[in-house]
Design a protein around this motif. Structure first.
Motif, mmCIF file in Angstrom:
data_model
loop_
_atom_site.group_PDB
_atom_site.id
_atom_site.type_symbol
_atom_site.label_atom_id
_atom_site.label_comp_id
_atom_site.label_asym_id
_atom_site.label_seq_id
_atom_site.Cartn_x
_atom_site.Cartn_y
_atom_site.Cartn_z
ATOM 1 N N ASP A 61 0.835 -1.205 0.000
ATOM 2 C CA ASP A 61 0.000 0.000 0.000
ATOM 3 C C ASP A 61 0.868 1.252 0.000
ATOM 4 O O ASP A 61 0.593 2.217 -0.723
ATOM 5 N N PHE A 62 1.913 1.233 0.805
ATOM 6 C CA PHE A 62 2.819 2.373 0.879
ATOM 7 C C PHE A 62 3.489 2.621 -0.468
ATOM 8 O O PHE A 62 3.616 3.772 -0.912
ATOM 9 N N PRO A 346 -11.659 6.968 -5.961
ATOM 10 C CA PRO A 346 -12.532 6.497 -4.876
ATOM 11 C C PRO A 346 -13.968 6.253 -5.328
ATOM 12 O O PRO A 346 -14.622 5.311 -4.860
ATOM 13 N N VAL A 347 -14.459 7.101 -6.224
ATOM 14 C CA VAL A 347 -15.827 6.917 -6.739
ATOM 15 C C VAL A 347 -15.898 5.669 -7.614
ATOM 16 O O VAL A 347 -16.825 4.855 -7.491
ATOM 17 N N GLU A 348 -14.916 5.510 -8.496
ATOM 18 C CA GLU A 348 -14.867 4.320 -9.347
ATOM 19 C C GLU A 348 -14.804 3.049 -8.502
ATOM 20 O O GLU A 348 -15.494 2.061 -8.798
ATOM 21 N N ASN A 349 -13.985 3.077 -7.462
ATOM 22 C CA ASN A 349 -13.844 1.898 -6.607
ATOM 23 C C ASN A 349 -15.131 1.585 -5.852
ATOM 24 O O ASN A 349 -15.475 0.418 -5.663
ATOM 25 N N ALA A 350 -15.831 2.625 -5.420
ATOM 26 C CA ALA A 350 -17.096 2.412 -4.705
ATOM 27 C C ALA A 350 -18.122 1.739 -5.619
ATOM 28 O O ALA A 350 -18.835 0.812 -5.204
ATOM 29 N N VAL A 351 -18.194 2.200 -6.860
ATOM 30 C CA VAL A 351 -19.113 1.591 -7.835
ATOM 31 C C VAL A 351 -18.688 0.150 -8.116
ATOM 32 O O VAL A 351 -19.533 -0.757 -8.190
ATOM 33 N N LYS A 395 -8.781 1.290 1.441
ATOM 34 C CA LYS A 395 -10.017 0.779 0.834
ATOM 35 C C LYS A 395 -10.544 1.758 -0.216
ATOM 36 O O LYS A 395 -10.917 1.351 -1.325
ATOM 37 N N TRP A 396 -10.579 3.028 0.103
ATOM 38 C CA TRP A 396 -11.136 4.025 -0.816
ATOM 39 C C TRP A 396 -10.353 4.107 -2.119
ATOM 40 O O TRP A 396 -10.940 4.211 -3.193
ATOM 41 N N PRO A 402 -14.982 -5.474 -2.424
ATOM 42 C CA PRO A 402 -15.181 -5.346 -0.980
ATOM 43 C C PRO A 402 -13.990 -5.975 -0.254
ATOM 44 O O PRO A 402 -13.312 -6.849 -0.800
ATOM 45 N N THR A 403 -13.733 -5.538 0.956
ATOM 46 C CA THR A 403 -12.645 -6.135 1.723
ATOM 47 C C THR A 403 -12.980 -7.593 2.019
ATOM 48 O O THR A 403 -14.155 -8.002 1.965
ATOM 49 N N MET A 404 -11.966 -8.380 2.338
ATOM 50 C CA MET A 404 -12.204 -9.782 2.683
ATOM 51 C C MET A 404 -13.134 -9.906 3.885
ATOM 52 O O MET A 404 -13.949 -10.830 3.964
#
Length: 421
Positions: A61-62, A346-351, A395-396, A402-404
């Motif tokens: 992630d970093f 973040p919007v794309e990932n939420a969708v 996550k965003w 979705p997370t595990m």
């Protein structure tokens, strides 16, 4: 020079804050009501696996959160130190053909970016190796990187050549014509991806387990998917991670399983995974992805054009840029598109997470085997060292699924609700 120094200092401060957030400040504690449930990693992971998954995930992630602004910094460096102007001068002095000028310029810019980002990419590769996620040799990794480099160079050269031709011919509305041309180009890429581009990286062949293939094709038939075969790809030469997917459109549609998935999961777990992927097709997620990319490219080109004009007007002289049609301004345009892409992610990932949840629901209804579904994600998390409950910022910006924690809890709850019926 002074501005460049401030950019470097700002980047260093940002990196320090991001490191603190990921390794010290982020709250990734499990909700109290889920402790001891099937979604609790302590139930299906050993203490050592838990430690490794957290460390590996945070490092990766970093690396991501550092690599994105590093790309921006490189574009600013190329502009601010006059390298872009030099690239343009060098490429234009070799031949009279504009397409060759563009190709040479893009090659110089791409190579500079590739060299400057190589240490971080190599570090990412060694991290995956040290945590036994990647089993790929350095030679194979470099080969994939070079294939990726030349494919990107070719596609970028074509797009840039067309774009700057449009800018010179239709200065005010170039972005609209560029968008119109991008629609068939995007469709073309979707069509050739499974049969032209993907095989450049890995070997694909029909699934060798005929019994399992028949079960998968049975699910596909029930879902009215026009698939006549299931493909296996030899990812075990490169990774221990698991995956499967359905991609392509029309006659080039492909149902694909990584051989690592076949080796690690039971047949029932594989069937759930494939039902999930088939669910994407049934619910037209592939086509919605295509439509959304077309819409976002329209908005990106429209807004990008506005910002691009203002930047060139304000900073063009100091960068040695003659106007918006000057090829030397390309790093500014790429920087703008990268900034816009990052902002909308973040919007794309939420969708995308909503689509993935729908596909999970479709798969569990199709297979009616919650135990296999829960087991598949538990095994996937363990083998891939996935962090079950990542920090919110991760996550965003990084999770198109979705997370595990969310996926396993959802499927486990479905199992409970079925028992109560």
């Amino acid at each position: 020079m002074k501005k460049s120094l401030w950019f470097v200092i700002g980047f260093a401060i940002y990196a320090g804050l991001m490191w603190f957030y990921l390794f010290q400040g982020a709250d990734a504690n499990l909700p109290v009501d889920l402790k001891g449930s099937a979604a609790d990693p302590k139930v299906f992971m050993t203490d050592r696996e838990l430690e490794l998954s957290t460390d590996f995930s945070r490092i990766k992630d970093f690396i991501y959160f550092i690599s994105v602004p590093l790309e921006w910094l490189i574009y600013l460096f190329v502009l601010g130190f006059g390298l872009s102007k030099w690239f343009r001068k060098t490429s234009s002095g070799l031949t009279k053909f504009s397409i060759v000028h563009t190709g040479l310029y893009v090659l110089l810019l791409s190579f500079a970016s590739w060299v400057l980002t190589f240490p971080l990419r190599y570090y990412s590769f060694t991290v995956s190796k040290s945590y036994n996620i990647s089993v790929q040799s350095f030679h194979s990794w470099m080969r994939d990187g070079l294939v990726d480099f030349w494919i990107n160079w070719l596609l970028t050269t074509v797009m840039v050549a067309v774009m700057y031709w449009l800018i010179k011919k239709y200065e005010k509305r170039w972005w609209l014509y560029a968008w119109l041309l991008s629609v068939p180009f995007t469709l073309f890429l979707y069509f050739i991806q499974p049969v032209v581009i993907d095989p450049l990286y890995n070997k694909f062949y029909p699934l060798q387990d005929e019994v399992l293939k028949g079960k998968i094709l049975d699910i596909a038939e029930r879902a009215d998917i026009p698939a006549e075969n299931v493909y296996e790809v030899n990812m075990s030469e490169k990774t221990n991670a698991l995956n499967a997917y359905v991609n392509g459109i029309g006659s080039n549609l492909r149902i694909v399983l990584w051989d690592t998935t076949l080796n690690k999961l039971s047949d029932n777990q594989v069937l759930f995974v494939m039902a999930h992927e088939i669910g994407h097709y049934v619910m037209n997620h592939l086509y919605w992805n295509l439509i959304s990319s077309v819409v976002l490219s329209f908005l990106g080109l429209w807004l990008g054009n506005i910002i691009y004009r203002k930047w060139v007007e304000k900073y063009g002289k100091s960068w040695g840029i003659k106007g918006i049609g000057d090829l030397a301004a390309l790093p500014a345009l790429l920087l703008i598109f990268s900034l816009l892409s990052f902002a909308v992610s973040p919007v794309e990932n939420a969708v995308s997470r909503k689509a993935e949840r729908d596909a999970d629901l479709y798969a569990i209804q199709m297979t009616n085997n919650p135990k296999a579904a829960v087991g598949a994600f538990q095994e996937l998390a363990t083998v891939s060292l996935s962090e079950v409950n990542p920090p919110k910022l991760v996550k965003w910006f990084l999770y198109g699924h979705p997370t595990m924690l969310e996926r396993i809890h959802f499927l486990d709850s479905y199992k409970t609700s079925k028992k109560m019926e």
